[in-house]
Motif scaffolding. Structure first.
Motif, PDB file in Angstrom:
ATOM      1  N   MET A 164       0.941  -1.506  -0.188  1.00  0.00           N
ATOM      2  CA  MET A 164       0.100   0.031  -0.185  1.00  0.00           C
ATOM      3  C   MET A 164       1.030   1.438   0.027  1.00  0.00           C
ATOM      4  SD  MET A 164      -3.059  -0.941   2.952  1.00  0.00           S
ATOM      5  CE  MET A 164      -2.577  -1.317   3.165  1.00  0.00           C
ATOM      6  N   ALA A 165       0.836   2.071  -1.104  1.00  0.00           N
ATOM      7  CA  ALA A 165       1.389   3.336  -0.973  1.00  0.00           C
ATOM      8  C   ALA A 165       1.004   4.214   0.772  1.00  0.00           C
ATOM      9  CB  ALA A 165       0.984   4.397  -1.597  1.00  0.00           C
ATOM     10  N   SER A 166       1.081   5.082   0.570  1.00  0.00           N
ATOM     11  CA  SER A 166       1.925   6.173   1.655  1.00  0.00           C
ATOM     12  C   SER A 166       0.417   7.169   1.294  1.00  0.00           C
ATOM     13  CB  SER A 166       3.376   6.944   1.206  1.00  0.00           C
ATOM     14  OG  SER A 166       4.097   7.014   1.557  1.00  0.00           O
ATOM     15  N   ALA A 173       4.329  10.112  -3.639  1.00  0.00           N
ATOM     16  CA  ALA A 173       4.737   9.076  -2.646  1.00  0.00           C
ATOM     17  C   ALA A 173       4.067   8.352  -3.416  1.00  0.00           C
ATOM     18  CB  ALA A 173       4.293  10.208  -1.976  1.00  0.00           C
ATOM     19  N   ALA A 174       2.510   8.297  -4.005  1.00  0.00           N
ATOM     20  CA  ALA A 174       2.341   6.572  -4.095  1.00  0.00           C
ATOM     21  C   ALA A 174       2.844   6.563  -5.420  1.00  0.00           C
ATOM     22  CB  ALA A 174       0.670   7.122  -4.624  1.00  0.00           C
ATOM     23  N   ARG A 175       4.337   7.705  -5.877  1.00  0.00           N
ATOM     24  CA  ARG A 175       5.192   6.385  -7.917  1.00  0.00           C
ATOM     25  C   ARG A 175       6.071   6.073  -6.710  1.00  0.00           C
ATOM     26  NH1 ARG A 175       3.958   6.997 -12.850  1.00  0.00           N
ATOM     27  NH2 ARG A 175       2.314   8.879 -12.819  1.00  0.00           N
ATOM     28  N   ARG A 176       6.802   7.163  -5.745  1.00  0.00           N
ATOM     29  CA  ARG A 176       7.455   6.412  -5.383  1.00  0.00           C
ATOM     30  C   ARG A 176       7.238   5.402  -4.757  1.00  0.00           C
ATOM     31  NH1 ARG A 176       8.414  10.098  -1.107  1.00  0.00           N
ATOM     32  NH2 ARG A 176       7.773  11.484  -2.314  1.00  0.00           N
ATOM     33  N   ASP A 177       6.620   5.105  -3.871  1.00  0.00           N
ATOM     34  CA  ASP A 177       5.921   3.907  -2.975  1.00  0.00           C
ATOM     35  C   ASP A 177       6.415   2.229  -4.195  1.00  0.00           C
ATOM     36  OD1 ASP A 177       6.665   4.735  -0.574  1.00  0.00           O
ATOM     37  OD2 ASP A 177       4.196   5.522  -0.578  1.00  0.00           O
ATOM     38  N   PHE A 178       5.845   2.757  -5.009  1.00  0.00           N
ATOM     39  CA  PHE A 178       5.192   1.753  -6.396  1.00  0.00           C
ATOM     40  C   PHE A 178       6.495   1.335  -6.917  1.00  0.00           C
ATOM     41  CE2 PHE A 178       1.001   3.776  -6.184  1.00  0.00           C
ATOM     42  CZ  PHE A 178       0.158   2.902  -5.445  1.00  0.00           C
ATOM     43  N   ALA A 179       7.985   2.208  -7.824  1.00  0.00           N
ATOM     44  CA  ALA A 179       8.190   2.138  -8.234  1.00  0.00           C
ATOM     45  C   ALA A 179       9.508   1.193  -7.224  1.00  0.00           C
ATOM     46  CB  ALA A 179       8.728   2.798  -8.755  1.00  0.00           C
ATOM     47  N   ALA A 180       9.674   1.845  -5.775  1.00  0.00           N
ATOM     48  CA  ALA A 180      10.119   1.212  -4.474  1.00  0.00           C
ATOM     49  C   ALA A 180      10.092  -0.295  -5.014  1.00  0.00           C
ATOM     50  CB  ALA A 180      10.509   1.739  -3.376  1.00  0.00           C
ATOM     51  N   LEU A 181       8.553  -1.062  -4.731  1.00  0.00           N
ATOM     52  CA  LEU A 181       8.550  -2.108  -4.743  1.00  0.00           C
ATOM     53  C   LEU A 181       8.655  -3.074  -6.085  1.00  0.00           C
ATOM     54  CD1 LEU A 181       6.647  -4.393  -2.634  1.00  0.00           C
ATOM     55  CD2 LEU A 181       4.707  -4.473  -4.671  1.00  0.00           C
ATOM     56  N   ARG A 182       8.281  -2.046  -7.116  1.00  0.00           N
ATOM     57  CA  ARG A 182       8.567  -3.082  -8.491  1.00  0.00           C
ATOM     58  C   ARG A 182      10.292  -3.283  -8.216  1.00  0.00           C
ATOM     59  NH1 ARG A 182       8.703   0.875 -11.796  1.00  0.00           N
ATOM     60  NH2 ARG A 182      10.836   1.185 -11.823  1.00  0.00           N
ATOM     61  N   GLN A 183      11.157  -2.228  -7.841  1.00  0.00           N
ATOM     62  CA  GLN A 183      12.355  -2.220  -7.815  1.00  0.00           C
ATOM     63  C   GLN A 183      13.061  -3.703  -6.943  1.00  0.00           C
ATOM     64  OE1 GLN A 183      13.487   1.803  -6.996  1.00  0.00           O
ATOM     65  NE2 GLN A 183      12.741   2.687  -8.971  1.00  0.00           N
ATOM     66  N   GLU A 214       1.152   2.043 -13.707  1.00  0.00           N
ATOM     67  CA  GLU A 214       2.834   3.181 -14.532  1.00  0.00           C
ATOM     68  C   GLU A 214       3.607   2.445 -14.776  1.00  0.00           C
ATOM     69  OE1 GLU A 214      -0.201   6.905 -15.993  1.00  0.00           O
ATOM     70  OE2 GLU A 214       2.210   7.182 -14.277  1.00  0.00           O
ATOM     71  N   GLU A 215       3.612   1.814 -12.509  1.00  0.00           N
ATOM     72  CA  GLU A 215       4.782   1.156 -12.287  1.00  0.00           C
ATOM     73  C   GLU A 215       4.959   0.217 -12.598  1.00  0.00           C
ATOM     74  OE1 GLU A 215       7.300   4.250 -11.889  1.00  0.00           O
ATOM     75  OE2 GLU A 215       6.381   5.485 -12.229  1.00  0.00           O
ATOM     76  N   GLY A 216       3.639  -0.581 -12.381  1.00  0.00           N
ATOM     77  CA  GLY A 216       4.053  -1.793 -12.882  1.00  0.00           C
ATOM     78  C   GLY A 216       3.296  -2.960 -12.213  1.00  0.00           C
ATOM     79  N   ALA A 217       1.411  -2.262 -11.430  1.00  0.00           N
ATOM     80  CA  ALA A 217       1.220  -2.966 -11.375  1.00  0.00           C
ATOM     81  C   ALA A 217       0.539  -4.049 -12.361  1.00  0.00           C
ATOM     82  CB  ALA A 217       0.193  -2.257 -10.709  1.00  0.00           C
ATOM     83  N   THR A 218       0.513  -5.524 -11.965  1.00  0.00           N
ATOM     84  CA  THR A 218      -0.194  -6.380 -12.431  1.00  0.00           C
ATOM     85  C   THR A 218      -1.625  -6.760 -11.666  1.00  0.00           C
ATOM     86  OG1 THR A 218       0.552  -8.132 -10.836  1.00  0.00           O
ATOM     87  CG2 THR A 218       2.085  -7.604 -12.661  1.00  0.00           C
ATOM     88  N   MET A 219      -2.095  -6.812 -10.258  1.00  0.00           N
ATOM     89  CA  MET A 219      -2.951  -6.511  -9.878  1.00  0.00           C
ATOM     90  C   MET A 219      -3.313  -5.151  -8.878  1.00  0.00           C
ATOM     91  SD  MET A 219      -2.954 -10.134  -7.567  1.00  0.00           S
ATOM     92  CE  MET A 219      -3.018 -11.448  -8.426  1.00  0.00           C
ATOM     93  N   VAL A 220      -4.754  -4.272  -9.565  1.00  0.00           N
ATOM     94  CA  VAL A 220      -4.961  -3.517  -8.416  1.00  0.00           C
ATOM     95  C   VAL A 220      -5.949  -3.293  -7.824  1.00  0.00           C
ATOM     96  CG1 VAL A 220      -4.014  -1.814 -10.330  1.00  0.00           C
ATOM     97  CG2 VAL A 220      -5.795  -2.371 -10.276  1.00  0.00           C
ATOM     98  N   ARG A 221      -6.389  -3.283  -6.680  1.00  0.00           N
ATOM     99  CA  ARG A 221      -7.504  -3.534  -6.106  1.00  0.00           C
ATOM    100  C   ARG A 221      -7.899  -2.236  -5.576  1.00  0.00           C
ATOM    101  NH1 ARG A 221      -2.337  -3.851  -3.240  1.00  0.00           N
ATOM    102  NH2 ARG A 221      -3.058  -2.008  -1.502  1.00  0.00           N
ATOM    103  N   VAL A 222      -9.849  -2.134  -5.799  1.00  0.00           N
ATOM    104  CA  VAL A 222      -9.860  -1.205  -6.650  1.00  0.00           C
ATOM    105  C   VAL A 222     -11.368  -1.307  -5.780  1.00  0.00           C
ATOM    106  CG1 VAL A 222     -11.481   0.565  -8.018  1.00  0.00           C
ATOM    107  CG2 VAL A 222      -8.993  -0.218  -7.926  1.00  0.00           C
TER     108      VAL A 222
END
Ligand SMILES: *Cc1c(COP(=O)(O)O)cnc(C)c1O
Length: 231
Positions: A164-166, A173-183, A214-222
């Protein structure tokens, strides 16, 4: 507009946005799984969402998962919130994917119970990536060790990571968190233990699922974006 027409429009809108975000990231819409998070709505609305073609559904509380899965056994149910060990036995039969594997003790309990049932339970490791996270999950520095421990458990089939993002800091901040998980995933991937996979990245909710894709999610929880404007 009645509630089912509104739900249909909302679902179409979310699917279109998923497709557009997938395209921006060089992927096809069908490479992204939409998990409809039904924790805010009744069994009846949940059923409508399923009938509209959203067949992957998520709940964050085990008790709600039990009752909804009993009412809708044909859906693929995802647990996205904390699972207490004393609820493992009752929860496993309902599950298509345990997204919130957040401790080694839980993983051991899940594996033991799964083996007793003659099953392997698909699961994601939950990672505490956000700086303001108060929630459950493995700190990024612990994920490598957790991956090795969990991959060795006979009752769990590891498929990837969830986060989950900040809450604070908005889109950046969300983009940074998602990129960090992908990395983190990309760093662990070359040494991923046999029998485990890191292919799935479950990240992004109503406010940030397009960024997550955009940062690589394969599943989104909406959740809320699907139920906007419903009585
Ligand atoms: C509630 C919840 C969601 C969905 O949140 P919305 O903002 O309503 O889309 C996603 N992931 C988890 C872990 C949740 O608890």
């Amino acid at each position: 507009m009645d509630s089912s027409a509104r739900l249909k429009l909302n679902l179409e809108n979310v699917r279109e946005r998923i497709a557009a975000a997938a395209q921006r990231s060089g992927r096809r819409a069908d490479e992204i799984t939409l998990i409809g998070v039904t924790k805010y709505v009744s069994d009846a609305i949940t059923r409508q969402l399923f009938d509209l073609g959203c067949h992957d559904l998520g709940e964050s509380r085990p008790q709600s998962l039990w009752s909804k899965a009993e009412a809708m056994p044909d859906a693929r149910w995802h647990l996205i919130g904390h699972l207490q060990r004393n609820k493992v036995r009752r929860t496993l039969p309902c599950l298509a994917l345990l997204q919130s594997l957040d401790s080694i003790a839980l993983a051991q309990a899940v594996s033991a119970e799964a083996v007793a049932m003659g099953r392997r339970i698909p699961a994601l490791l939950e990672v505490k990536i956000a700086s303001d996270a108060t929630k459950h999950g493995f700190p990024p520095a612990d994920v490598r060790a957790a991956l090795e421990t969990v991959a060795a458990l006979p009752g769990i089939e590891l498929r990837g990571l969830m986060t989950m993002a900040s809450l604070e800091g908005g889109d950046d901040a969300a983009r940074r968190d998602f990129a960090a998980l992908r990395q983190l995933r990309d760093m662990l991937q070359p040494n991923c233990p046999d029998g485990a996979s890191l292919a799935e990245l479950s990240m992004g909710m109503s406010g940030d699922y397009e960024i997550a894709i955009e940062e690589g999610a394969t599943m989104v929880r909406v959740g809320s974006a699907l139920f906007e404007g419903l009585a």
